[in-house]
Design a protein around this motif. Structure first.
Motif, PDB file in Angstrom:
ATOM      1  N   ASP A 198       0.822  -1.215   0.000  1.00  0.00           N
ATOM      2  CA  ASP A 198       0.000   0.000   0.000  1.00  0.00           C
ATOM      3  C   ASP A 198       0.853   1.261   0.000  1.00  0.00           C
ATOM      4  O   ASP A 198       0.631   2.204   0.780  1.00  0.00           O
ATOM      5  CB  ASP A 198      -0.964   0.010   1.194  1.00  0.00           C
ATOM      6  CG  ASP A 198      -2.041  -1.050   1.066  1.00  0.00           C
ATOM      7  OD1 ASP A 198      -2.537  -1.258  -0.056  1.00  0.00           O
ATOM      8  OD2 ASP A 198      -2.369  -1.683   2.092  1.00  0.00           O
ATOM      9  N   SER A 205      -3.815  12.526   4.176  1.00  0.00           N
ATOM     10  CA  SER A 205      -4.480  11.433   4.892  1.00  0.00           C
ATOM     11  C   SER A 205      -5.686  10.989   4.087  1.00  0.00           C
ATOM     12  O   SER A 205      -6.649  11.746   3.905  1.00  0.00           O
ATOM     13  CB  SER A 205      -4.917  11.895   6.280  1.00  0.00           C
ATOM     14  OG  SER A 205      -5.589  10.854   6.970  1.00  0.00           O
ATOM     15  N   ALA A 206      -5.630   9.739   3.578  1.00  0.00           N
ATOM     16  CA  ALA A 206      -6.727   9.186   2.790  1.00  0.00           C
ATOM     17  C   ALA A 206      -7.727   8.476   3.689  1.00  0.00           C
ATOM     18  O   ALA A 206      -7.412   8.099   4.828  1.00  0.00           O
ATOM     19  CB  ALA A 206      -6.184   8.223   1.743  1.00  0.00           C
ATOM     20  N   LEU A 210      -8.013   7.615  -5.619  1.00  0.00           N
ATOM     21  CA  LEU A 210      -8.317   8.115  -4.278  1.00  0.00           C
ATOM     22  C   LEU A 210      -8.961   9.485  -4.416  1.00  0.00           C
ATOM     23  O   LEU A 210      -8.439  10.360  -5.112  1.00  0.00           O
ATOM     24  CB  LEU A 210      -7.042   8.232  -3.437  1.00  0.00           C
ATOM     25  CG  LEU A 210      -6.335   6.930  -3.072  1.00  0.00           C
ATOM     26  CD1 LEU A 210      -5.007   7.232  -2.382  1.00  0.00           C
ATOM     27  CD2 LEU A 210      -7.219   6.079  -2.160  1.00  0.00           C
ATOM     28  N   VAL A 269      -8.687  13.247  -0.588  1.00  0.00           N
ATOM     29  CA  VAL A 269      -7.603  13.001   0.371  1.00  0.00           C
ATOM     30  C   VAL A 269      -7.353  14.300   1.141  1.00  0.00           C
ATOM     31  O   VAL A 269      -7.124  15.360   0.555  1.00  0.00           O
ATOM     32  CB  VAL A 269      -6.325  12.560  -0.359  1.00  0.00           C
ATOM     33  CG1 VAL A 269      -5.183  12.374   0.629  1.00  0.00           C
ATOM     34  CG2 VAL A 269      -6.581  11.264  -1.131  1.00  0.00           C
ATOM     35  N   THR A 287      -8.814   5.597   3.241  1.00  0.00           N
ATOM     36  CA  THR A 287      -8.470   4.183   3.317  1.00  0.00           C
ATOM     37  C   THR A 287      -6.977   4.012   3.084  1.00  0.00           C
ATOM     38  O   THR A 287      -6.353   4.792   2.360  1.00  0.00           O
ATOM     39  CB  THR A 287      -9.251   3.373   2.257  1.00  0.00           C
ATOM     40  OG1 THR A 287      -8.839   2.002   2.319  1.00  0.00           O
ATOM     41  CG2 THR A 287      -9.008   3.917   0.859  1.00  0.00           C
ATOM     42  N   ALA A 288      -6.419   2.998   3.720  1.00  0.00           N
ATOM     43  CA  ALA A 288      -5.010   2.669   3.505  1.00  0.00           C
ATOM     44  C   ALA A 288      -4.832   1.757   2.299  1.00  0.00           C
ATOM     45  O   ALA A 288      -3.709   1.540   1.834  1.00  0.00           O
ATOM     46  CB  ALA A 288      -4.428   2.003   4.755  1.00  0.00           C
ATOM     47  N   GLY A 321      -2.035   4.910   3.507  1.00  0.00           N
ATOM     48  CA  GLY A 321      -3.089   5.911   3.583  1.00  0.00           C
ATOM     49  C   GLY A 321      -2.642   7.282   4.034  1.00  0.00           C
ATOM     50  O   GLY A 321      -3.428   8.230   3.990  1.00  0.00           O
TER      51      GLY A 321
END
Length: 500
Positions: free
Chosen positions: A307, A368-369, A383, A386, A371-372, A344
């Motif tokens: 990831d 910082s999203a 994504l 974010v 989801t990771a 993430g």
């Protein structure tokens, strides 16, 4: 009533004015000045005085000609503020429309305040005072502790104010806080042909605020359907890989980055005090309506199992403003944008050029999203929204105008993992990108005019001076702040560019 007085000004006058019969005749204007408009001043004079007028004195306050009073015998707001901002001294001078009648038959007084003015250089509020059929111009009512934000500034009533208000006890007393802000521009009503909605790959942020101190919002009240539509059409980052079946790790073939930097900053540059323009080049584009930017032609590497992702994007965006005699007090370019994510979280970096000085790989924002998981769908990792939070280095890049921890516009990211992958906007993974600007940065899209040379407007007078206090953000903004930072030798935080 005590004789009217004016504060001494520190610098020689660059604006020559002639006052007569309430009119302002401007004979010259400083080239360093830029016009300001659509400001509001909110000040309650003093809460205990308002209580006295409507209580013991059984009197009233009557705002007129655009002035208003908050409910519950609250503070007064004077609208239609216009004037000038001086990019050399950072002085803000504004005159406001509206009048305020204060009367009590029981205690036998009636007076009217009009032509209210705020001068950050002199650090004072003045007004024309009419009483017993006689008008005295520019009576200094309060000394002001000027701040960068020009919000909730402390005030101290003057000797003249004590005379106007009818009690010597008011001299030197703390007045109500003063706030000076620019009114947000009206959001146009959407129509069938309205093109102000962001493009599908752009993150939405349409809450408008012309003052550069306002924070941007990731939700759109003007066109909520465009945001949800974009989200529904985008591939879920947690979906399992399918399509051509790209490897679990490898090189990024193509991709786009949607980011608006900060909505309030864009508004400030184009429609606010900077009166400037924004130009996207080198493959970057800007959405209609002074919208967000799209950077293209992503390269880099990914690892779905770990990831992790590192993607660099082509294109640049330039912000210009505060033009005077062909020179700009603001000339800021962001290019070489790179996003790095690990589980993430990560960071957004860019090369920052300001007034001829360039710093590479400035960490502008912590990311910082939601989801990771970076698992691809149809060989595309996507994504949306974010979160981007301004870093210490990013705050320095904006000259300290925005504080560390401020919310920037959210980031939208889509990268293709194979040549056959289709990005959400329909472009294939050929590395051709979707921007219309030239790859050499010689052409691109421009929002806003070429800037305006300042002049004195709106009945504002006075010479140019420096108060020695913090520069007011309501008119200075990131543009002039970057200028100050560069002149003070601020060195942007840098990190070595990683080999990809």
């Amino acid at each position: 009533m005590a004789a009217n007085r004016r504060r001494p000004l520190a610098l020689a006058a660059a604006v020559a004015v002639a006052l007569g019969a309430g009119a302002l005749a401007v004979t010259s204007a400083s080239a360093a000045e830029a016009p300001l408009k659509d400001y509001e001043l909110t000040w309650g004079i003093k809460q205990s005085y308002r209580s006295y007028v409507t209580g013991m004195a059984a009197g009233s306050f009557t705002p007129a000609d655009g002035a208003t009073q908050a409910v519950g015998n609250g503070a007064f707001t004077f609208a239609g503020g216009s004037g000038t901002y001086d990019s050399d001294t950072h002085a803000v001078r504004l005159g406001f429309a509206g009048s305020l009648k204060i009367a009590s038959k029981l205690h036998g007084f009636e007076l009217t305040l009009s032509d209210v003015r705020f001068d950050s250089a002199a650090a004072e509020i003045t007004a024309d005072v009419t009483s017993d059929g006689t008008t005295q111009d520019d009576v200094p009512l309060a000394d002001v502790t000027v701040t960068r934000t020009m919000a909730d500034m402390e005030t101290k009533l003057t000797k003249e104010a004590a005379t106007v208000l009818g009690s010597a006890s008011y001299e030197g007393a703390a007045g109500d806080p003063l706030t000076v802000v620019q009114k947000p521009a009206a959001t146009p009503s959407p129509t069938a042909t309205d093109s102000t909605s962001p493009e599908p790959t752009s993150s939405t942020s349409t809450s408008s605020s012309a003052s550069p101190t306002s924070s941007s919002s990731s939700s759109s009240s003007a066109s909520p359907s465009s945001s949800s539509s974009s989200a529904s059409e985008s591939a879920s980052p947690s979906a399992s890989a399918s399509g051509t079946g790209a490897a679990a790790r490898g090189e990024i073939v193509d991709g786009t980055l949607g980011w608006g930097v900060k909505q309030s900053f864009r508004t400030y540059v184009v429609d606010g005090a900077a009166q400037g323009k924004i130009t996207a080049t080198g493959g970057a584009t800007q959405a209609a309506g002074n919208g967000v930017f799209t950077f293209t032609d992503a390269t880099g590497a990914y690892d779905n199992d770990a990831d992790t992702l590192s993607a660099s994007f082509e294109g640049a965006v330039n912000f210009k403003g505060h033009e005077a005699k062909g020179s700009y007090g603001l000339d800021l370019t962001l290019s070489g944008l790179t996003v790095e994510l690990d589980g993430g979280s990560g960071e957004l970096t860019a090369d920052v050029a300001s007034l001829g000085d360039t710093s590479e790989d400035v960490v502008l924002a912590d990311l910082s999203a939601d989801t990771a998981d970076l698992t691809a769908r149809d060989d595309v990792i996507t994504l949306d929204d974010v979160t981007a939070i301004l870093t210490e280095a990013g705050a320095k890049a904006f000259g300290g105008f925005y504080a560390e921890g401020a919310a920037l516009d959210p980031v939208d990211l889509s990268v293709a993992l194979s040549e056959d992958a289709q990005l959400p906007d329909g472009d294939g993974g050929s590395g051709s990108g979707s921007g219309s600007g030239g790859s050499d940065g010689s052409s691109g899209t421009t929002t806003g005019g070429a800037g305006t040379t300042g002049s004195t407007t709106g009945g504002v007078s006075g010479a140019l001076a420096s108060t020695g206090s913090q520069m007011p953000a309501g008119a200075l903004g990131a543009a002039a702040a970057v200028t100050v930072a560069a002149g003070a030798g601020v060195v942007f935080a840098m990190r070595r560019r990683r080999t990809r």
